[in-house]
Design a protein around this motif. Structure first.
Motif, PDB file in Angstrom:
ATOM      1  N   PHE A 269       0.831  -1.208   0.000  1.00 41.53           N
ATOM      2  CA  PHE A 269       0.000   0.000   0.000  1.00 41.53           C
ATOM      3  C   PHE A 269       0.864   1.256   0.000  1.00 41.53           C
ATOM      4  O   PHE A 269       0.655   2.174  -0.800  1.00 41.53           O
ATOM      5  CB  PHE A 269      -0.921  -0.025   1.217  1.00 41.53           C
ATOM      6  N   PHE A 270       1.865   1.306   0.882  1.00 38.93           N
ATOM      7  CA  PHE A 270       2.731   2.485   0.953  1.00 38.93           C
ATOM      8  C   PHE A 270       3.572   2.632  -0.316  1.00 38.93           C
ATOM      9  O   PHE A 270       3.881   3.747  -0.734  1.00 38.93           O
ATOM     10  CB  PHE A 270       3.637   2.416   2.182  1.00 38.93           C
ATOM     11  N   GLU A 271       3.928   1.518  -0.931  1.00 37.19           N
ATOM     12  CA  GLU A 271       4.671   1.572  -2.184  1.00 37.19           C
ATOM     13  C   GLU A 271       3.808   2.216  -3.274  1.00 37.19           C
ATOM     14  O   GLU A 271       4.287   3.033  -4.066  1.00 37.19           O
ATOM     15  CB  GLU A 271       5.100   0.168  -2.604  1.00 37.19           C
ATOM     16  N   ALA A 272       2.523   1.860  -3.307  1.00 38.29           N
ATOM     17  CA  ALA A 272       1.607   2.429  -4.305  1.00 38.29           C
ATOM     18  C   ALA A 272       1.400   3.922  -4.081  1.00 38.29           C
ATOM     19  O   ALA A 272       1.215   4.676  -5.040  1.00 38.29           O
ATOM     20  CB  ALA A 272       0.269   1.702  -4.261  1.00 38.29           C
ATOM     21  N   LEU A 273       1.424   4.366  -2.828  1.00 38.68           N
ATOM     22  CA  LEU A 273       1.249   5.784  -2.523  1.00 38.68           C
ATOM     23  C   LEU A 273       2.329   6.650  -3.160  1.00 38.68           C
ATOM     24  O   LEU A 273       2.113   7.837  -3.426  1.00 38.68           O
ATOM     25  CB  LEU A 273       1.246   6.010  -1.008  1.00 38.68           C
ATOM     26  N   LYS A 274       3.498   6.047  -3.406  1.00 37.25           N
ATOM     27  CA  LYS A 274       4.583   6.808  -4.023  1.00 37.25           C
ATOM     28  C   LYS A 274       4.253   7.158  -5.472  1.00 37.25           C
ATOM     29  O   LYS A 274       4.764   8.142  -6.010  1.00 37.25           O
ATOM     30  CB  LYS A 274       5.886   6.005  -3.961  1.00 37.25           C
ATOM     31  N   SER A 275       3.407   6.342  -6.102  1.00 33.39           N
ATOM     32  CA  SER A 275       3.067   6.548  -7.511  1.00 33.39           C
ATOM     33  C   SER A 275       1.786   7.335  -7.703  1.00 33.39           C
ATOM     34  O   SER A 275       1.665   8.130  -8.631  1.00 33.39           O
ATOM     35  CB  SER A 275       2.942   5.196  -8.229  1.00 33.39           C
ATOM     36  N   GLU A 276       0.807   7.095  -6.841  1.00 29.97           N
ATOM     37  CA  GLU A 276      -0.488   7.760  -7.014  1.00 29.97           C
ATOM     38  C   GLU A 276      -1.175   7.922  -5.670  1.00 29.97           C
ATOM     39  O   GLU A 276      -1.305   6.963  -4.903  1.00 29.97           O
ATOM     40  CB  GLU A 276      -1.382   6.947  -7.956  1.00 29.97           C
ATOM     41  N   LYS A 277      -1.620   9.129  -5.399  1.00 29.90           N
ATOM     42  CA  LYS A 277      -2.381   9.402  -4.189  1.00 29.90           C
ATOM     43  C   LYS A 277      -3.862   9.169  -4.483  1.00 29.90           C
ATOM     44  O   LYS A 277      -4.405   9.732  -5.427  1.00 29.90           O
ATOM     45  CB  LYS A 277      -2.167  10.843  -3.718  1.00 29.90           C
ATOM     46  N   PRO A 278      -4.536   8.347  -3.689  1.00 29.52           N
ATOM     47  CA  PRO A 278      -5.952   8.072  -3.934  1.00 29.52           C
ATOM     48  C   PRO A 278      -6.846   9.207  -3.432  1.00 29.52           C
ATOM     49  O   PRO A 278      -6.405  10.076  -2.686  1.00 29.52           O
ATOM     50  CB  PRO A 278      -6.200   6.794  -3.130  1.00 29.52           C
ATOM     51  N   ASP A 279      -8.100   9.160  -3.846  1.00 29.73           N
ATOM     52  CA  ASP A 279      -9.087  10.132  -3.366  1.00 29.73           C
ATOM     53  C   ASP A 279      -9.660   9.705  -2.022  1.00 29.73           C
ATOM     54  O   ASP A 279     -10.189  10.542  -1.272  1.00 29.73           O
ATOM     55  CB  ASP A 279     -10.222  10.272  -4.381  1.00 29.73           C
ATOM     56  N   LEU A 280      -9.559   8.400  -1.712  1.00 30.05           N
ATOM     57  CA  LEU A 280     -10.082   7.876  -0.448  1.00 30.05           C
ATOM     58  C   LEU A 280      -9.429   6.531  -0.185  1.00 30.05           C
ATOM     59  O   LEU A 280      -9.080   5.804  -1.130  1.00 30.05           O
ATOM     60  CB  LEU A 280     -11.601   7.742  -0.508  1.00 30.05           C
ATOM     61  N   ILE A 281      -9.283   6.184   1.094  1.00 28.67           N
ATOM     62  CA  ILE A 281      -8.677   4.905   1.485  1.00 28.67           C
ATOM     63  C   ILE A 281      -9.647   4.130   2.363  1.00 28.67           C
ATOM     64  O   ILE A 281     -10.173   4.675   3.354  1.00 28.67           O
ATOM     65  CB  ILE A 281      -7.363   5.126   2.251  1.00 28.67           C
ATOM     66  N   MET A 282      -9.923   2.876   1.996  1.00 23.75           N
ATOM     67  CA  MET A 282     -10.652   1.940   2.854  1.00 23.75           C
ATOM     68  C   MET A 282      -9.593   1.113   3.580  1.00 23.75           C
ATOM     69  O   MET A 282      -8.818   0.388   2.940  1.00 23.75           O
ATOM     70  CB  MET A 282     -11.552   1.022   2.022  1.00 23.75           C
TER      71      MET A 282
END
Length: 224
Positions: A35-48
């Motif tokens: 999850f944290f690795e993905a945050l480096k590429s794209e910030k989501p609009d919401l997190i479940m």
């Protein structure tokens, strides 16, 4: 984009399927590191975010999100199988925006997601944007093409709104990436092309308003 951090694959797959079917884009993660690795590429609009996760639990992940300036304003809905009031209170005290106790229905999840996104939306007065046979109600986040309502993902909606607010202006792919996906987005400009393609398809004949400017990018122009 909505990120679903849930270690139960069956639940995670159902959440992603339901979100995608409801007009959102969603990605799933089984634990915190991916999850944290993905945050480096794209910030989501919401997190479940599930509380009970292998390795680092959801509350610890939430603390990190709220202590980082680049993620502290991303809305988070906590989910957990635990039924204790303590977990709910701790999650909300740490900055969670809402809470879903398992088992929860998928339609309830969608309702909570929409409610949180509405609360987080800028409080500017709603306005109607029109271009040819296209119209957007920015307050309701609704889009109509040729009199028919069109269901768009959040990024498709943001792209269309950008074009309709700037009719005739040419945007490069890099400009659209920075404006819609964020200045820290690490990805290919092909992302823009893919979203433009799906947006044109969903708009039907109104999709022709979005023109490709060879060697530059895209613009919206309504020609009579």
């Amino acid at each position: 984009m909505i990120y679903c951090v849930e270690d139960d694959q069956g639940i995670r797959d159902l959440m992603i399927y339901t979100l995608n079917s409801s007009g959102f884009e969603a990605k799933g993660f089984s634990e915190g590191s991916s999850f944290f690795e993905a945050l480096k590429s794209e910030k989501p609009d919401l997190i479940m975010l599930d509380i009970m996760l292998p390795g680092e639990d959801g509350l610890s992940i939430l603390k990190q999100l709220r202590s980082n300036l680049s993620t502290d304003n991303i809305p988070v809905i906590m989910t957990t199988a635990k039924g204790t009031e303590y977990d709910k209170v701790v999650g909300l005290d740490l900055g969670a925006d809402d809470y879903l106790a398992k088992p929860f229905g998928m339609m309830e999840m969608i309702s909570r997601v929409k409610a949180v996104l509405r609360r987080m939306a800028p409080k500017d007065a709603s306005k109607i944007l029109e271009a040819g046979n296209l119209s957007i109600n920015t307050g309701e986040h609704t889009v109509y093409a040729n009199g028919e309502r069109v269901q768009l993902t959040l990024k498709e909606y943001d792209l269309l709104k950008k074009f309709m607010e700037n009719l005739g202006r040419v945007f490069s792919r890099d400009q659209l990436l920075q404006s819609i996906w964020g200045t820290d987005f690490i990805g290919e400009t092909r992302t823009v092309d893919v979203h433009i393609g799906t947006l044109r398809t969903k708009l039907g004949t109104c999709g022709n308003y979005i023109e490709t400017v060879r060697g530059v990018g895209y613009r919206m122009e309504v020609r009579t």
